[in-house]
Structures are given as C-alpha cells and as structure tokens.
Scaffold this motif. Structure first.
Motif, PDB file in Angstrom:
ATOM      1  N   GLN A 139       6.636  -5.371   7.942  1.00 44.62           N
ATOM      2  CA  GLN A 139       7.601  -5.345   6.837  1.00 44.62           C
ATOM      3  C   GLN A 139       7.081  -6.136   5.640  1.00 44.62           C
ATOM      4  O   GLN A 139       7.207  -5.695   4.487  1.00 44.62           O
ATOM      5  N   GLU A 140       6.508  -7.293   5.904  1.00 46.91           N
ATOM      6  CA  GLU A 140       5.967  -8.111   4.815  1.00 46.91           C
ATOM      7  C   GLU A 140       4.811  -7.390   4.119  1.00 46.91           C
ATOM      8  O   GLU A 140       4.775  -7.297   2.885  1.00 46.91           O
ATOM      9  N   ALA A 141       3.871  -6.873   4.899  1.00 37.92           N
ATOM     10  CA  ALA A 141       2.716  -6.192   4.312  1.00 37.92           C
ATOM     11  C   ALA A 141       3.128  -4.923   3.584  1.00 37.92           C
ATOM     12  O   ALA A 141       2.667  -4.641   2.466  1.00 37.92           O
ATOM     13  N   ALA A 142       4.003  -4.136   4.199  1.00 37.63           N
ATOM     14  CA  ALA A 142       4.421  -2.862   3.615  1.00 37.63           C
ATOM     15  C   ALA A 142       5.181  -3.062   2.316  1.00 37.63           C
ATOM     16  O   ALA A 142       5.062  -2.256   1.379  1.00 37.63           O
ATOM     17  N   MET A 200      -3.277   3.281  -6.208  1.00 31.75           N
ATOM     18  CA  MET A 200      -2.813   4.658  -6.311  1.00 31.75           C
ATOM     19  C   MET A 200      -1.856   4.973  -5.167  1.00 31.75           C
ATOM     20  O   MET A 200      -1.907   4.362  -4.093  1.00 31.75           O
ATOM     21  N   HIS A 201      -0.978   5.950  -5.392  1.00 37.39           N
ATOM     22  CA  HIS A 201       0.012   6.292  -4.375  1.00 37.39           C
ATOM     23  C   HIS A 201      -0.624   6.731  -3.064  1.00 37.39           C
ATOM     24  O   HIS A 201      -0.181   6.328  -1.978  1.00 37.39           O
ATOM     25  N   ASP A 202      -1.641   7.572  -3.132  1.00 42.03           N
ATOM     26  CA  ASP A 202      -2.274   8.037  -1.900  1.00 42.03           C
ATOM     27  C   ASP A 202      -2.894   6.887  -1.116  1.00 42.03           C
ATOM     28  O   ASP A 202      -2.793   6.841   0.122  1.00 42.03           O
ATOM     29  N   ALA A 203      -3.522   5.955  -1.830  1.00 41.56           N
ATOM     30  CA  ALA A 203      -4.108   4.794  -1.159  1.00 41.56           C
ATOM     31  C   ALA A 203      -3.014   3.931  -0.533  1.00 41.56           C
ATOM     32  O   ALA A 203      -3.190   3.387   0.561  1.00 41.56           O
ATOM     33  N   ALA A 204      -1.887   3.805  -1.212  1.00 40.26           N
ATOM     34  CA  ALA A 204      -0.770   3.032  -0.683  1.00 40.26           C
ATOM     35  C   ALA A 204      -0.233   3.657   0.602  1.00 40.26           C
ATOM     36  O   ALA A 204       0.051   2.953   1.580  1.00 40.26           O
ATOM     37  N   LEU A 205      -0.116   4.980   0.617  1.00 42.62           N
ATOM     38  CA  LEU A 205       0.392   5.654   1.809  1.00 42.62           C
ATOM     39  C   LEU A 205      -0.606   5.565   2.961  1.00 42.62           C
ATOM     40  O   LEU A 205      -0.199   5.435   4.124  1.00 42.62           O
ATOM     41  N   ASP A 206      -1.907   5.609   2.651  1.00 43.96           N
ATOM     42  CA  ASP A 206      -2.919   5.391   3.693  1.00 43.96           C
ATOM     43  C   ASP A 206      -2.768   3.998   4.304  1.00 43.96           C
ATOM     44  O   ASP A 206      -2.809   3.832   5.529  1.00 43.96           O
ATOM     45  N   ALA A 207      -2.600   3.005   3.430  1.00 41.25           N
ATOM     46  CA  ALA A 207      -2.465   1.623   3.900  1.00 41.25           C
ATOM     47  C   ALA A 207      -1.180   1.441   4.701  1.00 41.25           C
ATOM     48  O   ALA A 207      -1.158   0.724   5.711  1.00 41.25           O
ATOM     49  N   LEU A 208      -0.138   2.099   4.273  1.00 38.75           N
ATOM     50  CA  LEU A 208       1.143   2.005   4.968  1.00 38.75           C
ATOM     51  C   LEU A 208       1.023   2.542   6.398  1.00 38.75           C
ATOM     52  O   LEU A 208       1.476   1.906   7.351  1.00 38.75           O
ATOM     53  N   GLN A 209       0.393   3.698   6.545  1.00 39.62           N
ATOM     54  CA  GLN A 209       0.219   4.272   7.876  1.00 39.62           C
ATOM     55  C   GLN A 209      -0.664   3.381   8.745  1.00 39.62           C
ATOM     56  O   GLN A 209      -0.359   3.143   9.921  1.00 39.62           O
ATOM     57  N   PRO A 230      11.539  -8.137   0.675  1.00 38.50           N
ATOM     58  CA  PRO A 230      11.300  -6.819   1.269  1.00 38.50           C
ATOM     59  C   PRO A 230      12.181  -5.698   0.726  1.00 38.50           C
ATOM     60  O   PRO A 230      12.194  -4.605   1.262  1.00 38.50           O
ATOM     61  N   HIS A 231      12.929  -5.967  -0.360  1.00 38.10           N
ATOM     62  CA  HIS A 231      13.950  -5.005  -0.803  1.00 38.10           C
ATOM     63  C   HIS A 231      13.350  -3.735  -1.393  1.00 38.10           C
ATOM     64  O   HIS A 231      13.953  -2.659  -1.310  1.00 38.10           O
ATOM     65  N   VAL A 232      12.149  -3.840  -1.935  1.00 39.80           N
ATOM     66  CA  VAL A 232      11.474  -2.632  -2.408  1.00 39.80           C
ATOM     67  C   VAL A 232      11.191  -1.691  -1.244  1.00 39.80           C
ATOM     68  O   VAL A 232      11.323  -0.464  -1.356  1.00 39.80           O
TER      69      VAL A 232
END
Length: 379
Positions: free
Chosen positions: A345-348, A361-370, A156-158
């Motif tokens: 934490q694992e998924a993120a 893509m970054h935007d898709a990653a941020l959507d998934a994170l939220q 999870p360090h990233v």
C-alpha cells in the motif's frame, strides 16, 4: 473486594477517533468502578502506518485499520475477540454491521477486531455553493475546470481513489496473487484520475481527508470533493464555519456508486493484556447498537453499527450523512489483507502519485504496480 484494573488504549487523534472512546470508557467505569481505561492518540498518518505489533506491546486496547489483519495473524499480537466473546453476541454484531465492516476484521478463522467506526470513500459538497451532488465523474470534471474541486491525494488516499474507480468501472483490483491486475481497467482508471488531477490545485497532492475537509468547510472557493473518506462531524452545525453534506460517490462505471474502498476502524485487544475478559467485554459493549447510537455518536463518534446508521436522530445531528452515503458503504470494496499488503500500500501509493505528477509514465507505473503487488505475497 474486586482488584483495581487500569487499561491503556491507543487510538487516533481526530475527535472522531478519540472523543467517543474517552466517553465510553467513563461510562464503562460507572458499570465497573474498578476498571479505569486511559487513551493515548497518534496522528492519522501514524494510525495508517504504525505496525499493530508495536502497539500491542504497550497497550491493552487498540483502534486498528483492517488491512493490518494479515500481519496480526502472522505476528500473533492480537487476541481473537471470539476467544472470550459469546458466539450469539458476535453473531448479532455481525448482522448489525454496515456493509463488510465486520467481515473486514475476520481472517484466518477468527475475529480480530470489532467495527466501531464505518467509513468508505464518499462525495462531499458545500450545499450553499452546489445544491446537489454529482452523480457522474463528468460532472466533477466540469466543476474542476472552474477550480471548485478538492481531492485528497496524499498517500495512501491517492491509491484509495484508484481502488475505488477500478471497482466502480467493474474490474476491482485483485486481492490474491494468482489474479493479475486488469491492465485495460487500470489504464482507464489512471487516465481518468490524471484528467482530474491536472485540473485540481497541486496542494491536493499533500492533502489527507481532514485537510481537504477543512479547506472545503472553512472558505468559499471549493464546492466539492468527489472521493474522500466520510468524517460525519463536519456535517454538524457549528463544527466548522460552513456545513458540508455527504453523498454517494460519483460513478465512472454504469452500475452506480459501488466499489468505494472500505475504510473505518476496529477495536482490538492485545494478546499481551493481562485482562483479556474485561477488554473483550468493553469492545463488545462499545460495538453494541445501544452505545453506537447513543453516547458514541453524541461524542463525535462515527458508528459502525447499522442501527445507528439508520437512526433518525443520529442522522438529524449529522445532516443525514449516514442515510445519504449508505449505498456507497453497503457496496464498498474490501482491500487485500495479506501479511505483505501494508508495504505494498505504501509503495503503490507513491507509484500512483508519481504517475499523476509526471514523474513516470502510466505504463511504467502499471508495470511497477503489478510487480510490487506480486512481490507483496513473498514476504
């Protein structure tokens, strides 16, 4: 005659996690000859991911990570330290703790563990290759262009670096469901991480802090790790071929080295133990200033007690690691701790790593994170 008592403990396999507890258990047996404490150990990855409930079924004492406390409360698998710990002793330990370490194990009105080890993300340098630490992320980028930077990005360090940088620029990741992720700050953070990730060796994607510190201290190629968890024994003479020194994190925001993602470990007692009083007494004793600045640090331990952090002799043995990272620790950011957080934490972690490695893509990653963060409160 007092009946013999054998307790089982579980910790993690690094010398920092294992050696001081073995030494403390031997010293505790000198005080209480009828009490024997044996310790098993698991890998760092196992420590970060194994459910506490599973461990509590087999062990009396456990070293835990504070983000597990929401699950602990929901599952009822740990004994509150305040059940048998004297209020005045707990109040003293709270006052003696570095930063938010004590508070990180307080949840739902009870104290679930005691901080015997304090850590957060800090900066590490090879003083023979780089005499001074970086104060800004831009300095790190310059070193990275010359191929001299390591950065542990294994989950999870990233995600911890993502958290650290978001908090450092002044918009910390939310800890409740009713507050959305600051999209602009998250995007700026991800872009900064991408710029650095593109410059470091791809092997960093599979490195945890121990692997990165080994690479930094054993060769002559790398000079700096900008964000990684403190492992003070690497600053001891003779621990590895080359000494490293620890420093506050390089800032991306304008307020200095604040916002580092809090780590460290706590000593907890299983709700299933048949010896709750003696287990609690051991935990209180190990967390005390006397033990933390003495046999704990003398046996590769990394203390959580502020008296140990301020002790000149302790600092002399560890290259002033505690003096030089105190600001980062005092200003560290406390992760969410609700029941569904560990799954998030694992998924993120994989979402962020996929973004940095071009898998999304970054935007898709941020959507998934939220989306995943919101869902984590529904479990």
């Amino acid at each position: 005659m007092t009946e013999a008592c054998t307790l089982k403990g579980m910790t993690w396999s690094d010398p920092r996690g294992y050696d001081p507890l073995v030494a403390a258990s031997a010293a505790f047996q000198e005080r209480y000859p009828h009490v024997t404490i044996t310790w098993d150990k698991r890998s760092l990855q196992g420590f970060e991911s194994t459910p506490v409930e599973e461990l509590a079924q087999a062990y009396d004492l456990m070293i835990i990570d504070h983000p597990h406390v929401g699950e602990v409360v929901a599952d009822g698998c740990l004994l509150p330290i305040d059940r048998h710990g004297a209020p005045e002793v707990l109040a003293r330990l709270e006052a003696e703790t570095v930063g938010k370490s004590y508070h990180s194990y307080f949840y739902g009105g009870h104290q679930w563990a005691l901080p015997v080890d304090a850590a957060c993300q800090v900066q590490v340098i090879r003083p023979d290759l780089r005499p001074t630490p970086a104060t800004r992320l831009t300095e790190v980028m310059a070193e990275a262009r010359d191929g001299r930077v390591l950065w542990p990005l294994r989950p999870p360090h990233v995600l911890m670096s993502f958290f650290t940088l978001m908090a450092n620029i002044g918009s910390a990741f939310p800890v409740t469901r009713d507050l959305p992720i600051d999209r602009a700050a998250a995007k700026r953070t991800l872009e900064a991480m991408q710029a650095l990730a593109d410059l470091v060796d791809p092997a960093c994607h599979g490195m945890d802090p121990i692997a990165a510190l080994d690479a930094l201290s054993e060769g002559d190629r790398f000079a700096l790790i900008p964000y990684t968890y403190l492992y003070a024994p690497y600053a001891k003479d003779g621990y590895r071929p080359h000494i490293v020194t620890y420093h506050d994190i390089p800032a991306e925001g304008e307020s200095g080295p604040l916002g580092s993602a809090l780590g460290g470990t706590g000593l907890a007692v299983s709700a299933r133990t048949t010896h709750p009083e003696i287990c609690t007494e051991f935990a209180l004793w190990v967390a005390s200033a006397e033990v933390q600045r003495g046999l704990y640090t003398a046996n590769n331990g990394q203390p959580g007690n502020a008296f140990a952090w301020a002790d000149p002799q302790v600092n002399a043995r560890f290259g002033k690691a505690y003096h030089q990272t105190r600001m980062s620790h005092e200003a560290a950011w406390l992760r969410p701790r609700h029941k569904g957080y560990m799954g998030f934490q694992e998924a993120a972690s994989h979402i962020i790593l996929d973004a940095l490695t071009g898998k999304c893509m970054h935007d898709a990653a941020l959507d998934a994170l939220q989306s995943r963060f919101t869902e984590s409160f529904d479990g």
